[in-house]
Scaffold this motif. Sequence first.
Motif, PDB file in Angstrom:
ATOM      1  N   UNK A  39      60.277  -2.981  16.178  1.00 56.63           N
ATOM      2  CA  UNK A  39      61.116  -1.853  16.484  1.00 56.63           C
ATOM      3  C   UNK A  39      60.253  -0.710  16.272  1.00 56.63           C
ATOM      4  N   UNK A  40      59.129  -0.776  15.305  1.00 54.13           N
ATOM      5  CA  UNK A  40      58.059   0.254  15.210  1.00 54.13           C
ATOM      6  C   UNK A  40      56.778   0.007  15.531  1.00 54.13           C
ATOM      7  N   UNK A  41      56.097   1.018  16.428  1.00 52.91           N
ATOM      8  CA  UNK A  41      54.979   0.571  17.140  1.00 52.91           C
ATOM      9  C   UNK A  41      53.868   0.665  15.982  1.00 52.91           C
ATOM     10  N   UNK A  42      52.708  -0.088  16.307  1.00 54.67           N
ATOM     11  CA  UNK A  42      51.895  -0.593  15.336  1.00 54.67           C
ATOM     12  C   UNK A  42      50.995   0.874  15.043  1.00 54.67           C
ATOM     13  N   UNK A  43      50.829   1.388  16.194  1.00 49.71           N
ATOM     14  CA  UNK A  43      50.129   2.913  15.972  1.00 49.71           C
ATOM     15  C   UNK A  43      51.084   3.851  15.059  1.00 49.71           C
ATOM     16  N   UNK A 179      68.386  10.855   2.940  1.00 47.80           N
ATOM     17  CA  UNK A 179      67.586  11.426   3.592  1.00 47.80           C
ATOM     18  C   UNK A 179      67.066  12.783   3.092  1.00 47.80           C
ATOM     19  N   UNK A 180      65.773  13.171   3.519  1.00 44.11           N
ATOM     20  CA  UNK A 180      65.563  14.404   2.990  1.00 44.11           C
ATOM     21  C   UNK A 180      65.174  15.410   4.118  1.00 44.11           C
ATOM     22  N   UNK A 181      65.621  15.021   5.346  1.00 44.33           N
ATOM     23  CA  UNK A 181      65.263  16.241   6.549  1.00 44.33           C
ATOM     24  C   UNK A 181      66.362  15.933   7.467  1.00 44.33           C
ATOM     25  N   UNK A 182      66.340  17.070   8.302  1.00 47.49           N
ATOM     26  CA  UNK A 182      67.281  16.921   9.490  1.00 47.49           C
ATOM     27  C   UNK A 182      67.104  15.771  10.404  1.00 47.49           C
ATOM     28  N   UNK A 183      65.897  14.976  10.298  1.00 47.97           N
ATOM     29  CA  UNK A 183      65.708  13.806  11.370  1.00 47.97           C
ATOM     30  C   UNK A 183      66.277  12.553  10.760  1.00 47.97           C
ATOM     31  N   UNK A 184      66.673  12.631   9.520  1.00 52.83           N
ATOM     32  CA  UNK A 184      67.397  11.707   9.076  1.00 52.83           C
ATOM     33  C   UNK A 184      66.504  10.486   8.502  1.00 52.83           C
ATOM     34  N   UNK A 185      65.258  11.039   8.259  1.00 52.61           N
ATOM     35  CA  UNK A 185      64.253  10.056   7.706  1.00 52.61           C
ATOM     36  C   UNK A 185      64.778   9.396   6.546  1.00 52.61           C
ATOM     37  N   UNK A 186      64.421   7.972   6.173  1.00 55.48           N
ATOM     38  CA  UNK A 186      64.708   7.411   4.996  1.00 55.48           C
ATOM     39  C   UNK A 186      63.388   7.295   4.133  1.00 55.48           C
ATOM     40  N   UNK A 187      63.386   8.022   3.210  1.00 56.07           N
ATOM     41  CA  UNK A 187      61.966   8.145   2.467  1.00 56.07           C
ATOM     42  C   UNK A 187      62.006   6.824   1.476  1.00 56.07           C
ATOM     43  N   UNK A 188      60.675   6.210   1.317  1.00 57.38           N
ATOM     44  CA  UNK A 188      60.223   5.424   0.327  1.00 57.38           C
ATOM     45  C   UNK A 188      59.082   5.867  -0.537  1.00 57.38           C
ATOM     46  N   UNK A 189      59.532   5.715  -1.759  1.00 64.52           N
ATOM     47  CA  UNK A 189      58.971   6.290  -2.669  1.00 64.52           C
ATOM     48  C   UNK A 189      58.010   5.458  -3.640  1.00 64.52           C
ATOM     49  N   UNK A 190      56.809   5.398  -4.003  1.00 67.14           N
ATOM     50  CA  UNK A 190      55.850   4.828  -4.976  1.00 67.14           C
ATOM     51  C   UNK A 190      56.342   4.972  -6.495  1.00 67.14           C
ATOM     52  N   UNK A 225      57.442  -6.696  13.238  1.00 70.32           N
ATOM     53  CA  UNK A 225      57.923  -8.127  13.720  1.00 70.32           C
ATOM     54  C   UNK A 225      58.522  -7.817  15.048  1.00 70.32           C
ATOM     55  N   UNK A 226      58.005  -8.536  15.915  1.00 73.47           N
ATOM     56  CA  UNK A 226      58.740  -8.493  17.311  1.00 73.47           C
ATOM     57  C   UNK A 226      60.009  -9.341  17.207  1.00 73.47           C
ATOM     58  N   UNK A 227      61.063  -8.720  17.966  1.00 73.51           N
ATOM     59  CA  UNK A 227      62.487  -9.224  17.829  1.00 73.51           C
ATOM     60  C   UNK A 227      63.223  -8.739  16.650  1.00 73.51           C
ATOM     61  N   UNK A 228      62.730  -7.594  15.782  1.00 69.95           N
ATOM     62  CA  UNK A 228      63.583  -7.227  14.801  1.00 69.95           C
ATOM     63  C   UNK A 228      64.879  -6.209  15.491  1.00 69.95           C
ATOM     64  N   UNK A 229      65.906  -6.088  14.607  1.00 73.14           N
ATOM     65  CA  UNK A 229      66.979  -5.506  15.049  1.00 73.14           C
ATOM     66  C   UNK A 229      67.593  -4.425  14.367  1.00 73.14           C
ATOM     67  N   UNK A 230      66.904  -4.132  13.123  1.00 72.54           N
ATOM     68  CA  UNK A 230      67.325  -3.242  11.953  1.00 72.54           C
ATOM     69  C   UNK A 230      66.633  -1.922  12.218  1.00 72.54           C
ATOM     70  N   UNK A 231      67.440  -1.189  13.159  1.00 73.15           N
ATOM     71  CA  UNK A 231      66.882   0.294  13.714  1.00 73.15           C
ATOM     72  C   UNK A 231      66.615   1.139  12.487  1.00 73.15           C
ATOM     73  N   UNK A 232      67.079   0.957  11.501  1.00 72.36           N
ATOM     74  CA  UNK A 232      66.936   1.759  10.247  1.00 72.36           C
ATOM     75  C   UNK A 232      65.256   1.937   9.841  1.00 72.36           C
ATOM     76  N   UNK A 233      64.659   0.873  10.279  1.00 68.99           N
ATOM     77  CA  UNK A 233      63.159   0.836  10.161  1.00 68.99           C
ATOM     78  C   UNK A 233      62.348   1.800  10.904  1.00 68.99           C
ATOM     79  N   UNK A 234      62.979   2.266  11.826  1.00 69.90           N
ATOM     80  CA  UNK A 234      62.351   3.309  12.617  1.00 69.90           C
ATOM     81  C   UNK A 234      62.260   4.837  11.918  1.00 69.90           C
ATOM     82  N   UNK A 235      63.339   4.891  10.829  1.00 69.38           N
ATOM     83  CA  UNK A 235      63.287   6.017  10.130  1.00 69.38           C
ATOM     84  C   UNK A 235      62.569   6.122   9.097  1.00 69.38           C
ATOM     85  N   UNK A 236      61.890   5.138   8.643  1.00 71.39           N
ATOM     86  CA  UNK A 236      61.168   4.942   7.219  1.00 71.39           C
ATOM     87  C   UNK A 236      59.936   6.104   7.281  1.00 71.39           C
ATOM     88  N   UNK A 237      59.798   6.625   6.213  1.00 70.51           N
ATOM     89  CA  UNK A 237      58.562   7.399   5.881  1.00 70.51           C
ATOM     90  C   UNK A 237      58.010   6.867   4.336  1.00 70.51           C
TER      91      UNK A 237
END
Length: 253
Positions: A39-43, A179-190, A225-237
């Motif tokens: 769902x997310x390109x490797x680049x 989310x912390x921005x208008x693009x609805x990104x989901x932040x993951x913090x260390x 992972x090919x075949x993934x279905x959870x589109x929330x992964x596309x918003x992760x930062x």
Amino acid sequence: MPRGCTRRNVFRSVALTTLITALGCCRPVSAATDDDEGLVSRNHVADLLRAVPTFAIVDKTGVPYMVVGEDARVTGYFFTNYKEAARLLKLATESAGRVLTESRSLDRNSGPFTNPWKQARISTIPLDTAVTLALQSGSIGTYFQVAASASDVGDALTVSGKDDLDEGKVPLFYYQDFSFDDNQHTPLYFELSQLQNAYKKLHPSSLLPEPKATELFAVLNEMVRPGGTDKDLQKLVFVAPPDSYKRAKECLE
């Protein structure tokens, strides 16, 4: 911590295609097809990681210090938190100094040994390179790990209710539907405290939600992972600890 840190030149040559292969993809990006993509390109995954600095304890030539890890392998560590790298460097320097002092007191004829950590310093490389080296450990003739701070591991265990976290696993913290921005990104913090502060800044009058914890390498594998279905992964930062960019800049001056 003194300035004048440098990044070891060999790390700069670690290719994006190596990261792609290490994440379980069988082809380099130039040969990838739509069927290979998750769902997310490797680049894009590599770009997200490259924005996060990590920190290593290195010698005067920029080569990482290798130490015996919990698995008894001689390993180099890339810390997600500058403070943890500095803490361990201070601890190693003081410990080696005490050993040398005790040795001299027991044997006045002992040789002129010097503290091997005295000339050590902290260097920086981006997280995409650190992840690549960690995933390729063993196959490249040596071992590397990405390492969280002891306090971050402790917070992850508290949040998750687990008793232990395997060495080489890196916890990440988040709030559901935050989310912390208008693009609805989901932040993951260390750092858990950084997540809490970010939420308080945006919602000063609200109670903190229940934090959740996940793990860096599990997230990366799921993203590509090919075949993934959870589109929330596309918003992760991935959000680096607060002083990471300042410290990385100091290390490169």
